[in-house]
Design a protein around this motif. Sequence first.
Motif, PDB file in Angstrom:
ATOM      1  N   GLY A  99      45.671  -5.877  -3.738  1.00 17.07           N
ATOM      2  CA  GLY A  99      44.731  -5.048  -3.190  1.00 17.07           C
ATOM      3  C   GLY A  99      44.888  -4.400  -2.035  1.00 17.07           C
ATOM      4  N   ARG A 100      45.268  -5.322  -0.975  1.00 19.79           N
ATOM      5  CA  ARG A 100      45.892  -4.868   0.561  1.00 19.79           C
ATOM      6  C   ARG A 100      46.608  -3.952   0.334  1.00 19.79           C
ATOM      7  NH1 ARG A 100      44.663 -10.519   1.457  1.00 19.79           N
ATOM      8  NH2 ARG A 100      46.892 -10.810   1.622  1.00 19.79           N
ATOM      9  N   ILE A 101      47.758  -4.220  -0.282  1.00 25.87           N
ATOM     10  CA  ILE A 101      48.990  -3.420  -0.507  1.00 25.87           C
ATOM     11  C   ILE A 101      48.586  -1.853  -0.867  1.00 25.87           C
ATOM     12  CG2 ILE A 101      51.168  -2.773  -1.483  1.00 25.87           C
ATOM     13  CD1 ILE A 101      51.548  -6.072  -1.406  1.00 25.87           C
ATOM     14  N   SER A 102      47.639  -1.941  -2.044  1.00 24.43           N
ATOM     15  CA  SER A 102      47.356  -0.701  -2.624  1.00 24.43           C
ATOM     16  C   SER A 102      46.475   0.153  -1.580  1.00 24.43           C
ATOM     17  CB  SER A 102      46.487  -1.058  -3.957  1.00 24.43           C
ATOM     18  OG  SER A 102      45.846   0.037  -4.448  1.00 24.43           O
TER      19      SER A 102
ATOM     20  N   ILE B 196      50.109  -3.673  -8.752  1.00 22.61           N
ATOM     21  CA  ILE B 196      49.818  -3.007  -7.496  1.00 22.61           C
ATOM     22  C   ILE B 196      49.222  -1.708  -8.269  1.00 22.61           C
ATOM     23  CG2 ILE B 196      50.309  -2.189  -5.253  1.00 22.61           C
ATOM     24  CD1 ILE B 196      52.329  -4.204  -5.123  1.00 22.61           C
ATOM     25  N   VAL B 197      47.885  -1.353  -8.130  1.00 27.92           N
ATOM     26  CA  VAL B 197      47.623  -0.077  -8.775  1.00 27.92           C
ATOM     27  C   VAL B 197      47.283   0.999  -7.750  1.00 27.92           C
ATOM     28  CG1 VAL B 197      45.571   0.846 -10.146  1.00 27.92           C
ATOM     29  CG2 VAL B 197      46.213  -1.682 -10.369  1.00 27.92           C
ATOM     30  N   GLN B 198      47.742   2.018  -7.994  1.00 26.47           N
ATOM     31  CA  GLN B 198      47.567   3.291  -7.277  1.00 26.47           C
ATOM     32  C   GLN B 198      46.111   3.749  -7.538  1.00 26.47           C
ATOM     33  OE1 GLN B 198      50.989   5.609  -9.249  1.00 26.47           O
ATOM     34  NE2 GLN B 198      52.259   5.072  -7.630  1.00 26.47           N
ATOM     35  N   THR B 199      45.991   4.720  -6.628  1.00 22.34           N
ATOM     36  CA  THR B 199      44.631   5.322  -6.681  1.00 22.34           C
ATOM     37  C   THR B 199      44.086   5.946  -7.543  1.00 22.34           C
ATOM     38  OG1 THR B 199      45.497   7.238  -5.622  1.00 22.34           O
ATOM     39  CG2 THR B 199      44.510   5.796  -3.930  1.00 22.34           C
ATOM     40  N   SER B 200      45.190   6.427  -8.677  1.00 22.06           N
ATOM     41  CA  SER B 200      45.091   6.965  -9.836  1.00 22.06           C
ATOM     42  C   SER B 200      44.787   6.209 -11.079  1.00 22.06           C
ATOM     43  CB  SER B 200      46.324   8.058 -10.152  1.00 22.06           C
ATOM     44  OG  SER B 200      47.409   7.168 -10.256  1.00 22.06           O
ATOM     45  N   ARG B 201      44.680   4.863 -10.596  1.00 18.42           N
ATOM     46  CA  ARG B 201      44.450   3.815 -11.466  1.00 18.42           C
ATOM     47  C   ARG B 201      45.814   3.499 -12.502  1.00 18.42           C
ATOM     48  NH1 ARG B 201      41.818   0.319 -10.330  1.00 18.42           N
ATOM     49  NH2 ARG B 201      41.439  -0.576 -12.440  1.00 18.42           N
ATOM     50  N   ARG B 202      46.902   4.100 -11.662  1.00 17.87           N
ATOM     51  CA  ARG B 202      48.331   3.656 -12.537  1.00 17.87           C
ATOM     52  C   ARG B 202      48.870   2.541 -11.933  1.00 17.87           C
ATOM     53  NH1 ARG B 202      50.563   8.197 -16.063  1.00 17.87           N
ATOM     54  NH2 ARG B 202      52.409   6.822 -15.594  1.00 17.87           N
ATOM     55  N   VAL B 203      49.782   1.804 -12.595  1.00 16.87           N
ATOM     56  CA  VAL B 203      50.583   0.764 -11.831  1.00 16.87           C
ATOM     57  C   VAL B 203      51.616   1.335 -11.051  1.00 16.87           C
ATOM     58  CG1 VAL B 203      51.782  -1.374 -12.451  1.00 16.87           C
ATOM     59  CG2 VAL B 203      49.557  -1.136 -13.598  1.00 16.87           C
ATOM     60  N   GLY B 204      51.874   1.072 -10.096  1.00 16.02           N
ATOM     61  CA  GLY B 204      52.979   1.743  -9.287  1.00 16.02           C
ATOM     62  C   GLY B 204      53.809   0.784  -8.731  1.00 16.02           C
TER      63      GLY B 204
ATOM     64  N   VAL C 169      49.685  -8.950 -21.347  1.00 16.70           N
ATOM     65  CA  VAL C 169      49.805  -8.854 -20.136  1.00 16.70           C
ATOM     66  C   VAL C 169      48.609  -7.862 -19.453  1.00 16.70           C
ATOM     67  CG1 VAL C 169      51.220  -7.894 -17.930  1.00 16.70           C
ATOM     68  CG2 VAL C 169      52.254  -9.601 -19.908  1.00 16.70           C
ATOM     69  N   ARG C 170      48.726  -6.743 -20.253  1.00 13.68           N
ATOM     70  CA  ARG C 170      47.482  -5.713 -19.992  1.00 13.68           C
ATOM     71  C   ARG C 170      46.046  -6.549 -20.071  1.00 13.68           C
ATOM     72  NH1 ARG C 170      50.595  -2.434 -23.358  1.00 13.68           N
ATOM     73  NH2 ARG C 170      51.744  -1.012 -22.052  1.00 13.68           N
ATOM     74  N   GLN C 171      45.825  -7.013 -21.022  1.00 13.50           N
ATOM     75  CA  GLN C 171      44.365  -7.825 -21.233  1.00 13.50           C
ATOM     76  C   GLN C 171      44.133  -8.767 -20.145  1.00 13.50           C
ATOM     77  OE1 GLN C 171      44.290 -10.066 -24.833  1.00 13.50           O
ATOM     78  NE2 GLN C 171      42.201 -10.515 -24.785  1.00 13.50           N
ATOM     79  N   ARG C 172      44.872  -9.653 -19.925  1.00 16.33           N
ATOM     80  CA  ARG C 172      44.759 -10.943 -18.857  1.00 16.33           C
ATOM     81  C   ARG C 172      44.967 -10.388 -17.536  1.00 16.33           C
ATOM     82  NH1 ARG C 172      49.333 -14.973 -20.594  1.00 16.33           N
ATOM     83  NH2 ARG C 172      50.841 -13.739 -19.490  1.00 16.33           N
ATOM     84  N   GLY C 173      45.681  -9.315 -17.369  1.00  9.87           N
ATOM     85  CA  GLY C 173      45.895  -8.719 -15.887  1.00  9.87           C
ATOM     86  C   GLY C 173      47.068  -9.443 -14.868  1.00  9.87           C
TER      87      GLY C 173
END
Length: 81
Positions: A69-72, A32-40, A9-13
Amino acid sequence: RLRDELALVRQRGYAIDDEELASGLCCVSVPIVQTSRRVGAAISVAMPKTRFKVRQVLRWVGQLDEAAGRISRALSLSNGR
């Protein structure tokens, strides 16, 4: 097996649920990625197995990625207030 699946899952996104949650139900989800590049969080689309077509997965992933992306971006703007 779970660790292998998480690595994939991490590899293909994106993740696919093929009747794992409920019989007859399939889902495709993206993070949905947070600004810290962590999945929120994540966003997904669910459908009956009869409508799930593997050839459509990348199209759904693209649409979900756009929405994620819009949500993030919206969340990062609201956190800055």
